[in-house]
Design an enzyme around this catalytic site. Structure first.
Site, PDB file in Angstrom:
ATOM      1  CB  THR A  66      -0.923   0.029   1.238  1.00  0.00           C
ATOM      2  OG1 THR A  66      -0.105  -0.101   2.422  1.00  0.00           O
ATOM      3  CG2 THR A  66      -1.932  -1.083   1.218  1.00  0.00           C
TER       4      THR A  66
ATOM      5  CB  CYS B 192       6.530   1.538   8.222  1.00  0.00           C
ATOM      6  SG  CYS B 192       6.814  -0.095   7.549  1.00  0.00           S
TER       7      CYS B 192
HETATM    8  C1  UGA Z   1       8.080   0.064  11.958  1.00  0.00           C
HETATM    9  C2  UGA Z   1       7.424  -0.300  13.307  1.00  0.00           C
HETATM   10  O1  UGA Z   1       8.384  -0.248  14.343  1.00  0.00           O
HETATM   11  C3  UGA Z   1       6.797  -1.688  13.245  1.00  0.00           C
HETATM   12  O2  UGA Z   1       6.110  -1.947  14.464  1.00  0.00           O
HETATM   13  C4  UGA Z   1       5.799  -1.732  12.087  1.00  0.00           C
HETATM   14  O3  UGA Z   1       5.215  -3.012  11.938  1.00  0.00           O
HETATM   15  C5  UGA Z   1       6.516  -1.383  10.788  1.00  0.00           C
HETATM   16  O4  UGA Z   1       7.099  -0.059  10.923  1.00  0.00           O
HETATM   17  C6  UGA Z   1       5.498  -1.410   9.685  1.00  0.00           C
HETATM   18  O5  UGA Z   1       4.573  -0.585   9.696  1.00  0.00           O
HETATM   19  O6  UGA Z   1       5.524  -2.344   8.852  1.00  0.00           O
HETATM   20  P1  UGA Z   1      10.413  -0.492  10.748  1.00  0.00           P
HETATM   21  O7  UGA Z   1      10.028   0.565   9.761  1.00  0.00           O
HETATM   22  O8  UGA Z   1      10.899  -1.806  10.250  1.00  0.00           O
HETATM   23  O9  UGA Z   1       9.171  -0.831  11.729  1.00  0.00           O
HETATM   24  O10 UGA Z   1      11.582   0.100  11.626  1.00  0.00           O
HETATM   25  P2  UGA Z   1      11.772   0.702  13.091  1.00  0.00           P
HETATM   26  O11 UGA Z   1      12.660  -0.176  13.860  1.00  0.00           O
HETATM   27  O12 UGA Z   1      10.485   1.062  13.696  1.00  0.00           O
HETATM   28  O13 UGA Z   1      12.564   2.060  12.742  1.00  0.00           O
HETATM   29  C7  UGA Z   1      11.990   3.104  11.978  1.00  0.00           C
HETATM   30  C8  UGA Z   1      12.902   4.308  11.965  1.00  0.00           C
HETATM   31  O14 UGA Z   1      12.982   4.898  13.266  1.00  0.00           O
HETATM   32  C9  UGA Z   1      14.356   3.984  11.581  1.00  0.00           C
HETATM   33  O15 UGA Z   1      14.846   4.997  10.741  1.00  0.00           O
HETATM   34  C10 UGA Z   1      15.083   3.964  12.915  1.00  0.00           C
HETATM   35  O16 UGA Z   1      16.453   4.228  12.802  1.00  0.00           O
HETATM   36  C11 UGA Z   1      14.344   5.056  13.657  1.00  0.00           C
HETATM   37  N1  UGA Z   1      14.457   4.987  15.128  1.00  0.00           N
HETATM   38  C12 UGA Z   1      13.877   3.966  15.804  1.00  0.00           C
HETATM   39  C13 UGA Z   1      15.130   5.990  15.814  1.00  0.00           C
HETATM   40  O17 UGA Z   1      15.680   6.932  15.211  1.00  0.00           O
HETATM   41  N2  UGA Z   1      15.190   5.939  17.176  1.00  0.00           N
HETATM   42  C14 UGA Z   1      14.615   4.938  17.865  1.00  0.00           C
HETATM   43  O18 UGA Z   1      14.700   4.960  19.131  1.00  0.00           O
HETATM   44  C15 UGA Z   1      13.951   3.923  17.175  1.00  0.00           C
END
Ligand code: UGA
Length: 432
Positions: free
Chosen positions: A86, A263
């Site tokens: 999506t 996401c």
């Molecule tokens: C995210 C959600 O965490 C999942 O629960 C969800 O299922 C998924 O999107 C989705 O909708 O399919 P994801 O995109 O794989 O997962 O990655 P994350 O680990 O959430 O990180 C997202 C972004 O936030 C990254 O750029 C990461 O570096 C950043 N981030 C994360 C931070 O800058 N600080 C943090 O403390 C955590």
């Protein structure tokens, strides 16, 4: 139970494999013939730790199948998971649901006995209503039930997140479907996972609200990091001090580059679009998007300051270019805006990523991929730690970097300031 996953992208493949590992018969179906052929040979299209082993195990024991025949796969299954993409619409306004609705049209031609049809893809509120409408144009409502069961898998941690989720959300008011799904998830529920049954619309919104809230948390701490840099306070202390309050929680409070991935950027925009449709102003999420869009230029300014405005001909090394560690995904990675800006100003960028050379960076002049960490950092004037891979956590910079007075800008705060000071390395982190 007999399950069919439509779409072998991230969500469909990981969920399908994990469901088969829990003892179900799963057919993963995709119209991409090449992809399906590769999967049958054990070639996995995405980088996800542990996935290959799990595919091989369950494919060999025949609980997991791959197919291009949608009709046959649906006929042979009781529960159909829609797991197609999506993406954002080309004009940026909301989610493009064409794949979802095409699948709904295909499904309605293959229903002869009761099926539970589940959206696992992230879909805006009321999409389930629309799917139900499309299918009921050709099929009696007695023969199907449309349910929302959003996924909360993180790339790089997806298998663990599937097996040990904090919660399973099932959006349906149909008791029969709810009982079947409770049974499907019972191996996880018996290990302590919370099972929450809501309306379909609520389940759809829970997914967007969760991603938007996590994006808000990150943006909040990133903005505080900007303040910390000016008042000689360490953002890590703030994250720990705040996070220990159980009402706040310490996770997703790590300051860093702009959040990216497939996401958060997409889903924050999509929830705004939904709210606009219902004439509701989600002003907090709007400002999160704006702040995150600004973050890369703020960090670039910091790079210029660190180099005293002298970027021309400077050798800058990026350690990690994906949007985070443990993935090969470049979608909306902050490096994609930072690297081109730096080379435009005359820098020469070398990068190393544990998942290899990146197509998006290949076409850029003065951007080179190094095959290992040591060759990437050897001649660098500035080393930017962009992702937090374990591979980057214990580098002997003093030994490996040959350029004089090299500087480290650690955008993930994985090294200790004190240790770097002891080693007499010029070191900057985010938020201190
Ligand atoms: C995210 C959600 O965490 C999942 O629960 C969800 O299922 C998924 O999107 C989705 O909708 O399919 P994801 O995109 O794989 O997962 O990655 P994350 O680990 O959430 O990180 C997202 C972004 O936030 C990254 O750029 C990461 O570096 C950043 N981030 C994360 C931070 O800058 N600080 C943090 O403390 C955590």
């Amino acid at each position: 139970m007999k399950l069919c996953m439509i779409g072998t992208g991230y969500v469909g493949l990981v969920s399908g494999v994990c469901f088969s590992d829990l003892g179900n018969d799963v057919i993963c179906v995709d119209h991409d013939k090449k992809k399906v052929e590769k999967l049958k040979r054990g070639i996995i299209p995405i980088y996800e730790p542990g996935l290959e082993e799990l595919v091989l195990k369950n494919y060999t024991n025949k609980r997991l199948k791959f197919s291009t025949d949608l009709k046959d796969s649906i006929s042979n299954s009781d529960i159909i998971f829609i797991c197609v993409g999506t993406p954002s619409k080309k004009n940026g306004n909301g989610a493009d649901l064409s794949q979802i609705y095409n699948v709904a049209k295909e499904i309605r031609g293959s229903i002869s006995k009761f099926k539970i049809i589940i959206t696992k893809s992230t879909v805006p509120v009321t999409t389930g209503d629309e799917i139900e409408k499309i299918i009921s144009q050709k099929v009696s409502k007695k023969l199907f039930s449309v349910v929302s069961n959003p996924e909360f898998l993180r790339e790089g941690e997806a298998i663990r997140d599937f097996i040990y989720p904090d919660r399973v959300i099932i959006g349906t008011m149909d008791k029969k479907s709810n009982n079947v799904l409770k049974n499907l998830y019972s191996p996880l529920i018996s290990k302590g996972t919370k099972y929450v049954n809501t309306s379909r619309r609520a389940a759809e919104l829970i997914k967007y609200a969760s991603n938007a809230f996590l994006a808000t948390k990150i943006t909040f701490i990133n903005e505080l990091a900007n303040l910390c840099e000016k008042i000689d306070v360490n953002i890590e202390d703030i994250s720990i001090g705040m996070g220990l309050d159980k009402r706040i929680g310490g996770r997703f409070l790590r300051a860093g580059p702009a959040y990216g991935g497939s996401c958060f950027p997409k889903d924050t925009k999509a929830i705004i679009n939904t709210a606009d449709k219902f004439k509701t102003n989600l002003s907090v999420i709007k400002s999160v998007i704006k702040s995150n869009d600004n973050r890369s230029s703020l960090l670039l300014k910091r790079v210029f300051n660190i180099l005293n405005g002298n970027v021309k001909n400077k050798k800058i090394c990026f350690l990690g270019v994906t949007f985070k560690a443990n993935t090969d995904d470049m979608r909306d990675s902050a490096s994609l805006s930072m690297i081109p800006s730096l080379v435009k100003k005359g820098a020469i960028v070398n990068y190393f990523d544990p998942t290899g050379e990146k197509y998006d960076l290949k076409k850029l002049k003065n951007v080179n991929f190094s095959k290992n960490i040591n060759s990437a950092i050897r001649d660098a004037n500035l080393i930017i730690i962009h992702t937090e891979w374990n591979d980057f956590k214990s580098i002997n910079f003093k030994k490996e970097v040959k350029s004089k007075n090299f500087i480290i800008f650690d955008m993930r705060n994985i090294y200790s300031h004190t240790k770097m000071k002891e080693l007499k390395i010029k070191y900057f982190g985010v938020g201190h």
